[in-house]
Motif scaffolding. Structure first.
Motif, PDB file in Angstrom:
ATOM      1  N   ILE A 108       0.826  -1.214   0.000  1.00 45.80           N
ATOM      2  CA  ILE A 108       0.000   0.000   0.000  1.00 45.80           C
ATOM      3  C   ILE A 108       0.857   1.259   0.000  1.00 45.80           C
ATOM      4  CG2 ILE A 108      -1.640   1.334   1.384  1.00 45.80           C
ATOM      5  CD1 ILE A 108      -2.950  -0.962  -0.122  1.00 45.80           C
ATOM      6  N   ARG A 111       2.590   2.161  -3.322  1.00 44.17           N
ATOM      7  CA  ARG A 111       1.723   2.670  -4.396  1.00 44.17           C
ATOM      8  C   ARG A 111       1.061   3.991  -4.037  1.00 44.17           C
ATOM      9  NH1 ARG A 111      -1.570  -1.391  -8.047  1.00 44.17           N
ATOM     10  NH2 ARG A 111       0.500  -1.399  -9.005  1.00 44.17           N
ATOM     11  N   PHE A 112       0.723   4.197  -2.771  1.00 48.24           N
ATOM     12  CA  PHE A 112      -0.083   5.367  -2.404  1.00 48.24           C
ATOM     13  C   PHE A 112       0.614   6.360  -1.481  1.00 48.24           C
ATOM     14  CE2 PHE A 112      -3.111   1.919  -3.344  1.00 48.24           C
ATOM     15  CZ  PHE A 112      -3.769   2.497  -4.414  1.00 48.24           C
ATOM     16  N   TYR A 119      -3.414   4.604   7.634  1.00 46.89           N
ATOM     17  CA  TYR A 119      -4.212   3.476   7.149  1.00 46.89           C
ATOM     18  C   TYR A 119      -4.801   2.613   8.266  1.00 46.89           C
ATOM     19  CZ  TYR A 119      -1.887   4.738   2.782  1.00 46.89           C
ATOM     20  OH  TYR A 119      -1.433   5.419   1.687  1.00 46.89           O
ATOM     21  N   ARG A 123     -10.237   3.615   9.453  1.00 43.51           N
ATOM     22  CA  ARG A 123     -10.210   3.667   7.995  1.00 43.51           C
ATOM     23  C   ARG A 123     -10.250   2.258   7.410  1.00 43.51           C
ATOM     24  NH1 ARG A 123      -5.705   6.613   4.036  1.00 43.51           N
ATOM     25  NH2 ARG A 123      -6.542   5.774   2.080  1.00 43.51           N
ATOM     26  N   VAL A 125      -9.283   0.247   4.119  1.00 44.38           N
ATOM     27  CA  VAL A 125      -8.374   0.444   2.988  1.00 44.38           C
ATOM     28  C   VAL A 125      -8.743  -0.531   1.864  1.00 44.38           C
ATOM     29  CG1 VAL A 125      -5.965   0.467   2.236  1.00 44.38           C
ATOM     30  CG2 VAL A 125      -6.561   1.158   4.580  1.00 44.38           C
ATOM     31  N   ASN A 126      -9.473  -0.033   0.891  1.00 42.03           N
ATOM     32  CA  ASN A 126      -9.863  -0.870  -0.246  1.00 42.03           C
ATOM     33  C   ASN A 126      -9.089  -0.536  -1.517  1.00 42.03           C
ATOM     34  OD1 ASN A 126     -11.725  -2.414   1.187  1.00 42.03           O
ATOM     35  ND2 ASN A 126     -13.379  -0.953   0.837  1.00 42.03           N
ATOM     36  N   GLU A 127      -8.157   0.419  -1.428  1.00 38.40           N
ATOM     37  CA  GLU A 127      -7.303   0.723  -2.572  1.00 38.40           C
ATOM     38  C   GLU A 127      -6.448  -0.493  -2.923  1.00 38.40           C
ATOM     39  OE1 GLU A 127      -7.604   2.449   0.231  1.00 38.40           O
ATOM     40  OE2 GLU A 127      -7.431   4.616  -0.089  1.00 38.40           O
ATOM     41  N   GLU A 128      -6.143  -0.659  -4.194  1.00 39.67           N
ATOM     42  CA  GLU A 128      -5.382  -1.825  -4.632  1.00 39.67           C
ATOM     43  C   GLU A 128      -3.898  -1.478  -4.721  1.00 39.67           C
ATOM     44  OE1 GLU A 128      -5.314  -5.063  -8.322  1.00 39.67           O
ATOM     45  OE2 GLU A 128      -6.959  -3.626  -8.127  1.00 39.67           O
ATOM     46  N   GLY A 129      -3.103  -2.073  -3.839  1.00 40.27           N
ATOM     47  CA  GLY A 129      -1.676  -1.842  -3.838  1.00 40.27           C
ATOM     48  C   GLY A 129      -0.966  -2.775  -4.812  1.00 40.27           C
ATOM     49  N   GLY A 166      -7.458  -3.902   0.386  1.00 39.43           N
ATOM     50  CA  GLY A 166      -6.111  -3.556  -0.057  1.00 39.43           C
ATOM     51  C   GLY A 166      -5.028  -4.369   0.621  1.00 39.43           C
TER      52      GLY A 166
END
Length: 386
Positions: A108, A111-112, A119, A123, A125-129, A166
């Motif tokens: 994670i 990438r972010f 994180y 929160r 965290v559903n972002e794709e790392g 994520g």
């Protein structure tokens, strides 16, 4: 009522499954692999084995072997920078829960950006790392199939729980042969961790028929084999059963959440550097006894799954046997008290209130059948000295 289920996109399970690493990398359309592991995996030759498999398949790779037990926010920074600077498009996490948890954080952050505290719960965290292929070498954490990671904040000693899709590995390779060389202490600690996952998933307020099925099957596999692998590490059948049980327990708690044992366990690890599975083991009997009154039927089902009781036994008999068995496991597997581990009671008391605050903030205690008050948690913590 529907339930949400999270699983890796691909899984390879069984002896020799590690040979499928190159296939999984190709299936992810990746070409540059950063292998996240630790020095023990290098010493045992497992890191070299994975890298050789990748090299034979003409897949570029680099080994990062400086992950640490109970990873911290600062401990992952170097690997994050390596992943970013090197243009790596896939992480292979090889090792116990700490290596896999580190890889999840690296995925994670690479990438972010940001810092790990950004994180933590609440929160999601559903972002794709960066995609992760998780290869566990212990039968315990289940991290290869979960959407959780736990990273310690260096500044506060808080074990930060981080949750979301994520953090779920894209793929997992579950090869029990990688556990055959585990020493008895790590075998015991990780095995009890897996048993705790299964029990807590089954009694969790977030349990579902899907998580129940996996939790009960995990208990059926772990309970008769935990002592066997502790005393006879070369028992292939027992090792395989433990590995499958640990993965099923991971699936169960990833989709039902853990509860009070884990909530109270994390601060013990953060402040006193007790291995995670060991701190779970210290707490499991007393917290089970505390919680039974709010879910007696559920705990009785755990006893039945573990082979301690039958369907015809009274519920209270089954639950008595369950608590007695958890105590007996700790005795036989030489689980120490906190004092025997070397923790000063004065030091313990000085951080007790903070530990309670951190445990409650994690959210895990609210999943417990019996939700404790802060005073009840204080009493349960102090029971560690008995």
């Amino acid at each position: 009522m529907s339930v949400s289920v999270t699983l890796p996109r691909m899984m390879e399970i069984g002896g020799g499954a590690i040979a499928r690493v190159p296939d999984m990398v190709r299936n992810l359309n990746a070409s540059r692999v950063l292998l996240i592991t630790d020095k023990t995996m290098v010493q045992f030759g497992y890191a070299d084995k994975v890298q050789a498999l990748l090299t034979q398949a003409d897949i570029e790779s680099r080994v990062y072997a400086d992950t640490i037990p109970e990873p911290t926010a600062s401990s992952v920074n170097e690997a994050v920078q390596i992943a970013k600077d090197g243009g790596f498009d896939c992480l292979v996490a090889l090792g116990g829960g700490s290596a896999i948890d580190s890889a999840k954080a690296i995925s994670i952050l690479a990438r972010f950006g940001g810092v790990m505290r950004d994180y933590k719960v609440p929160r999601i965290v559903n972002e794709e790392g960066l995609p992760i292929i998780a290869i566990p070498t212990t039968a315990g954490t289940g991290s290869e199939v979960t959407k959780f990671t736990v990273i310690t904040d260096d500044a506060t000693d808080e074990k930060m729980l981080c949750v979301g899709l994520g953090f779920s590995p894209t793929a997992a390779i579950v090869d029990y042969e990688l556990t055959m060389t585990l020493p008895a202490r790590i075998t015991a600690d990780t095995g009890i961790d897996a048993l705790t996952h299964a029990i807590e998933a089954y009694v969790s307020r977030k349990a579902s028929p899907f998580s129940d099925f996996n939790a009960l099957e995990a208990m059926r596999l772990i309970a008769p084999n935990l002592r066997k692998v502790y005393h006879t590490g070369s028992d292939t059948n027992a090792r395989e059963s433990m590995m499958r049980g640990a993965t099923l327990a991971g699936i169960a708690f990833s989709n039902a959440s853990v509860a009070l044992v884990h909530g109270m366990s994390r601060p013990i690890g953060a402040f006193f550097h007790v291995p995670h599975g060991l701190s779970n083991a210290m707490l499991l009997p007393s917290i089970t006894a505390f919680s039974i009154e709010e879910a007696p039927e559920r705990y009785a089902k755990c006893a039945i799954a573990m082979g301690l009781a039958t369907e015809s036994d009274p519920i209270d008999v089954a639950n008595t046997r369950l608590v007695e068995e958890l105590d007996a496991i700790n005795q036989e597997l030489n689980v120490p008290t906190l004092a025997e581990f070397g923790v000063s009671q004065d030091e313990f008391e000085s951080v007790l209130e903070t530990m309670i605050e951190q445990a409650l903030a994690s959210g895990s205690p609210s999943n417990n059948p019996r939700i404790p008050t802060p005073d009840e948690m204080k009493s349960l913590y102090r029971h560690l000295w008995s």
